[in-house]
Design a protein around this motif. Structure first.
Motif, mmCIF file in Angstrom:
data_model
loop_
_atom_site.group_PDB
_atom_site.id
_atom_site.type_symbol
_atom_site.label_atom_id
_atom_site.label_comp_id
_atom_site.label_asym_id
_atom_site.label_seq_id
_atom_site.Cartn_x
_atom_site.Cartn_y
_atom_site.Cartn_z
ATOM 1 N N ASP A 78 44.142 -0.191 45.676
ATOM 2 C CA ASP A 78 44.807 0.804 44.840
ATOM 3 C C ASP A 78 43.746 1.741 44.292
ATOM 4 O O ASP A 78 43.525 1.855 43.097
ATOM 5 C CB ASP A 78 45.548 0.131 43.687
ATOM 6 C CG ASP A 78 46.816 -0.541 44.146
ATOM 7 O OD1 ASP A 78 47.119 -1.599 43.606
ATOM 8 O OD2 ASP A 78 47.480 -0.005 45.036
ATOM 9 N N SER A 79 43.067 2.403 45.168
ATOM 10 C CA SER A 79 41.917 3.207 44.770
ATOM 11 C C SER A 79 42.365 4.536 44.209
ATOM 12 O O SER A 79 43.517 4.919 44.284
ATOM 13 C CB SER A 79 41.006 3.460 45.971
ATOM 14 O OG SER A 79 41.702 4.193 46.945
ATOM 15 N N ALA A 80 41.396 5.230 43.649
ATOM 16 C CA ALA A 80 41.706 6.544 43.089
ATOM 17 C C ALA A 80 42.072 7.531 44.178
ATOM 18 O O ALA A 80 42.670 8.551 43.921
ATOM 19 C CB ALA A 80 40.501 7.053 42.306
ATOM 20 N N ARG A 137 40.496 -0.136 35.744
ATOM 21 C CA ARG A 137 39.648 0.027 36.922
ATOM 22 C C ARG A 137 38.901 1.355 36.890
ATOM 23 O O ARG A 137 37.958 1.552 37.659
ATOM 24 C CB ARG A 137 40.475 -0.079 38.198
ATOM 25 C CG ARG A 137 41.366 1.128 38.528
ATOM 26 C CD ARG A 137 42.197 0.830 39.767
ATOM 27 N NE ARG A 137 42.996 1.957 40.216
ATOM 28 C CZ ARG A 137 44.208 2.246 39.764
ATOM 29 N NH1 ARG A 137 44.737 1.511 38.807
ATOM 30 N NH2 ARG A 137 44.880 3.267 40.263
ATOM 31 N N TYR A 138 39.316 2.257 36.029
ATOM 32 C CA TYR A 138 38.649 3.547 35.897
ATOM 33 C C TYR A 138 37.608 3.504 34.792
ATOM 34 O O TYR A 138 37.788 2.791 33.793
ATOM 35 C CB TYR A 138 39.664 4.637 35.536
ATOM 36 C CG TYR A 138 40.625 5.027 36.619
ATOM 37 C CD1 TYR A 138 40.175 5.596 37.798
ATOM 38 C CD2 TYR A 138 41.998 4.857 36.443
ATOM 39 C CE1 TYR A 138 41.065 5.990 38.794
ATOM 40 C CE2 TYR A 138 42.893 5.241 37.425
ATOM 41 C CZ TYR A 138 42.423 5.809 38.600
ATOM 42 O OH TYR A 138 43.307 6.190 39.577
ATOM 43 N N PRO A 139 36.535 4.294 34.911
ATOM 44 C CA PRO A 139 35.693 4.523 33.737
ATOM 45 C C PRO A 139 36.490 5.340 32.730
ATOM 46 O O PRO A 139 37.268 6.210 33.108
ATOM 47 C CB PRO A 139 34.506 5.309 34.297
ATOM 48 C CG PRO A 139 35.030 5.967 35.538
ATOM 49 C CD PRO A 139 36.064 5.034 36.103
ATOM 50 N N VAL A 140 36.313 5.052 31.444
ATOM 51 C CA VAL A 140 37.101 5.770 30.436
ATOM 52 C C VAL A 140 36.829 7.268 30.544
ATOM 53 O O VAL A 140 37.749 8.080 30.498
ATOM 54 C CB VAL A 140 36.772 5.270 29.019
ATOM 55 C CG1 VAL A 140 37.750 5.881 28.023
ATOM 56 C CG2 VAL A 140 36.829 3.761 28.943
ATOM 57 N N ARG A 544 28.230 6.144 29.176
ATOM 58 C CA ARG A 544 27.990 6.261 30.617
ATOM 59 C C ARG A 544 28.260 4.971 31.373
ATOM 60 O O ARG A 544 28.389 4.985 32.590
ATOM 61 C CB ARG A 544 26.560 6.740 30.877
ATOM 62 C CG ARG A 544 26.348 8.209 30.550
ATOM 63 C CD ARG A 544 24.936 8.690 30.876
ATOM 64 N NE ARG A 544 24.749 10.080 30.484
ATOM 65 C CZ ARG A 544 25.092 11.122 31.232
ATOM 66 N NH1 ARG A 544 25.645 10.904 32.430
ATOM 67 N NH2 ARG A 544 24.896 12.352 30.807
ATOM 68 N N THR A 545 28.387 3.850 30.673
ATOM 69 C CA THR A 545 28.776 2.619 31.367
ATOM 70 C C THR A 545 30.198 2.705 31.878
ATOM 71 O O THR A 545 30.576 1.993 32.807
ATOM 72 C CB THR A 545 28.669 1.401 30.430
ATOM 73 O OG1 THR A 545 29.676 1.482 29.400
ATOM 74 C CG2 THR A 545 27.280 1.304 29.805
ATOM 75 N N GLY A 546 31.024 3.560 31.263
ATOM 76 C CA GLY A 546 32.420 3.699 31.668
ATOM 77 C C GLY A 546 33.335 2.644 31.088
ATOM 78 O O GLY A 546 34.557 2.752 31.216
ATOM 79 N N GLU A 547 32.776 1.626 30.446
ATOM 80 C CA GLU A 547 33.618 0.540 29.935
ATOM 81 C C GLU A 547 34.300 0.912 28.624
ATOM 82 O O GLU A 547 35.407 0.443 28.334
ATOM 83 C CB GLU A 547 32.789 -0.726 29.749
ATOM 84 C CG GLU A 547 32.262 -1.316 31.041
ATOM 85 C CD GLU A 547 31.554 -2.631 30.808
ATOM 86 O OE1 GLU A 547 32.201 -3.582 30.310
ATOM 87 O OE2 GLU A 547 30.343 -2.715 31.120
#
Length: 609
Positions: A78-80, A137-140, A544-547
């Motif tokens: 289920d990718s972007a 699953r996405y970076p914020v 930048r970690t996206g978490e």
């Protein structure tokens, strides 16, 4: 594939279908576009299924027997970018063939066929549900630079119609992955504006009705349901019946409307005559008040100079003595005070102005009192937590944003006022073509109370989400967020290398990394500069970690990191992870043993500098 398992098929040009595999593992779709079975015997598992599906242009998800496919989390497939066009990611979608278009697209003069709309609507809901289930699953924050996205879109609108399936593929490829994900549980910046599931459904229904709630006759139910919902919220907040109100798009608009009413109530008659000549009006607000108050002064013709920023104490709370002194100074100088603004939950620190004392000053001086409780006001639905709001019931107007902490999708702002007639005097203008002539009883036409004529049916989503969650459910969720913030504040307080920079009365914590070696030296110019820069770099590294996504402010001219908890999907693990990332990135920036900087160097006997 095990017998009885399920696959989920995403097919270009079709809505998603879920079908149960028969004993032989053979799966098909009842569509003329799929003439043969997708998978033959011997497809041993999901990996094999996906390989065969990919070769045929399908997307497949497998669930074991006994596990509903609806309960599956999004996986790596289920990718972007589920379908990259021949031009590659960001390239143009393939030219549609005539068969891919609806009949209405090819030759029609009407809207999308209702049955085609039904199918497309199911596909859109699938996309939304998959997004909400797998947003982590996405970076914020998407890893983008300004201007990077625009070239991926065509420079001109298409002359020919395009299939909706291709449009939705492009949404999944170009739009969804490149948003800042406010729905992400790691979104801890600004103030959260979670779009809850029931609120989203309400938005869909309102869009389907297509109502313009400008007049009672243009949508009777939009008008009267707004009256119902406004009164529900007033009662939930514990405010007296003297308050009436309406829904607007944002606190900026609500505060502008309130200050326009204050302008009229002061006798300036600006709606008719403008503001030329006469004493200069003055509006008073905390030094920590939101910029929307200043913008309202600009927009209403009062001018930025009309806003008097009143000093605050060490807890960033407006000082009533300073307010009284500022009003007295202006009166002696021939200026005209018209309004006072109290903020309950300031944007930078969430401090709470002493609204009861301010209400007494406003009463004594004959001034309009507006309360900006856009963020924190929702807490008042919890009776045990209303102590911080004592005195707001004396205000002339109050704004609370349900799209901040009551989980309504943008936009939804509640403006309550004691003097609706003053608001109407500021905005009412009824040309002949808007007059209601066929009703004997008076009607509420909300456009009389706002700058704009057209209005959205905002009450519907609020009516739905208030019924879905119930006040008890909303209270439980707000209490949970407050508890998470209290835990985070405790972690900061317990670590000698960190310090809190403001009280945390609600669900926002303001803090910074301050290595113990700098304790007691924070006001030295070199140390102050070092702390500002290191905390800026720290926040950037964490983001930048996206978490998670954190934002900042400045408190007493110190760079301050903010963690604001209010997202429906945020759990303790997300808040704990934010703390772990802050500490680990701080260690990485300091180096293995703590790098020395210019601020660490010894100073001459005369002190730094």
């Amino acid at each position: 594939m095990p017998a009885g398992g399920r696959v989920r098929l995403h097919v270009r040009g079709l809505s998603a279908r879920r079908v149960r595999a028969p004993r032989g593992g053979r799966v098909g779709l009842d569509s003329p576009q799929v003439a043969a079975c997708l998978l033959g015997r011997g497809a041993a598992g999901p990996g094999h299924l996906r390989q065969r599906a990919a070769a045929k242009g399908f997307h497949v998800r497998h669930s074991p027997p006994g596990v509903p496919s609806d309960d599956l989390p999004p996986d790596s497939t289920d990718s972007a970018r589920p379908f990259d066009p021949p031009g590659g990611p960001g390239g143009p979608s393939p030219a549609p063939g005539p068969a891919a278009l609806d009949a209405e697209q090819r030759t029609g003069l009407a809207d999308m066929d209702p049955e085609r709309f039904r199918t497309a609507g199911h596909a859109v809901v699938d996309i939304l549900a998959d997004y909400l289930a797998g947003v982590e699953r996405y970076p914020v924050l998407p890893p983008l630079e300004p201007g990077e996205l625009r070239p991926r879109f065509p420079a001109t609108a298409p002359e020919a119609p395009e299939p909706l399936a291709a449009i939705l593929d492009d949404y999944r490829r170009l739009v969804e992955p490149n948003a800042t994900h406010w729905q992400h549980p790691g979104f801890l910046a600004y103030f959260s504006t979670t779009a809850s599931g029931p609120g989203i459904l309400g938005e869909m229904l309102a869009a389907g009705l297509g109502s313009n709630a400008m007049l009672w006759r243009t949508s009777p139910v939009a008008t009267e349901l707004e009256q119902v919902v406004v009164d529900w919220l007033r009662r939930a907040l514990g405010l007296p019946e003297a308050f009436d109100g309406l829904l607007t798009e944002a606190a900026s608009t609500s505060s502008l409307i309130a200050l326009a009413a204050a302008r009229e109530q002061a006798g300036l008659d600006a709606a008719a005559r403008g503001l030329a000549g006469g004493p200069r009006p003055r509006v008073y607000a905390s030094a920590e008040a939101h910029s929307s108050i200043e913008k309202a002064c600009m927009t209403l013709g009062l001018g930025r100079e009309a806003l008097v920023r009143v000093p605050v104490d060490d807890a960033y709370v407006l000082r009533p003595d300073a307010l009284a002194a500022a009003i007295a100074t202006d009166r002696s100088a021939g200026r005209r005070p018209i309004a006072v603004v109290a903020t309950l939950g300031t944007t930078s620190s969430t401090s709470v102005d002493p609204v009861a004392a301010m209400a007494e000053i406003a009463r004594r001086e004959g001034l309009w009192l507006h309360v900006d409780a856009a963020y924190a006001g929702s807490v008042a639905i919890i009776p045990e937590r209303r102590g911080r709001f004592a005195g707001w019931e004396l205000a002339d107007s109050i704004v609370v944003n349900p799209h901040k902490w009551l989980f309504a999708p943008l936009d939804a702002s509640l403006l309550l006022a004691r003097r609706m007639e003053a608001i109407r005097a500021a905005f009412s203008l009824v040309p002949e073509y808007l007059r209601t002539l066929d009703r004997a009883s008076p009607v509420r036409d909300y456009n009389d109370y706002t700058p704009q004529l057209g209005r959205r049916f905002r009450a519907l989503k609020l009516w739905i989400l208030l019924r879905y969650f119930g006040l008890e459910g909303l209270r439980r969720r707000i209490e949970h967020h407050v508890a998470l913030a209290e835990a985070f504040a405790g972690w900061v307080d317990a670590d000698p290398d960190w310090e809190r920079l403001a009280p945390a009365p609600f669900s926002t914590v303001c803090f910074r990394h301050r290595p113990a070696r700098f304790r007691g030296r924070e006001d030295e110019p070199a140390v102050r500069a070092e702390l500002d820069e290191s905390n800026r770099r720290l926040m950037d590294a964490v983001n930048r970690t996206g978490e998670v996504f954190l934002s900042h402010t400045r408190l007493r001219d110190r760079f301050t990191i903010r963690v604001a908890i209010g997202n429906l999907r945020t759990e303790e693990r997300h808040v704990r992870r934010a703390w772990e990332l802050l500490r680990s990135e701080a260690r990485a920036l300091e180096g293995p043993t703590g790098e020395r900087s210019a601020a660490d160097e010894p100073h001459p006997a005369g002190g730094p500098g």
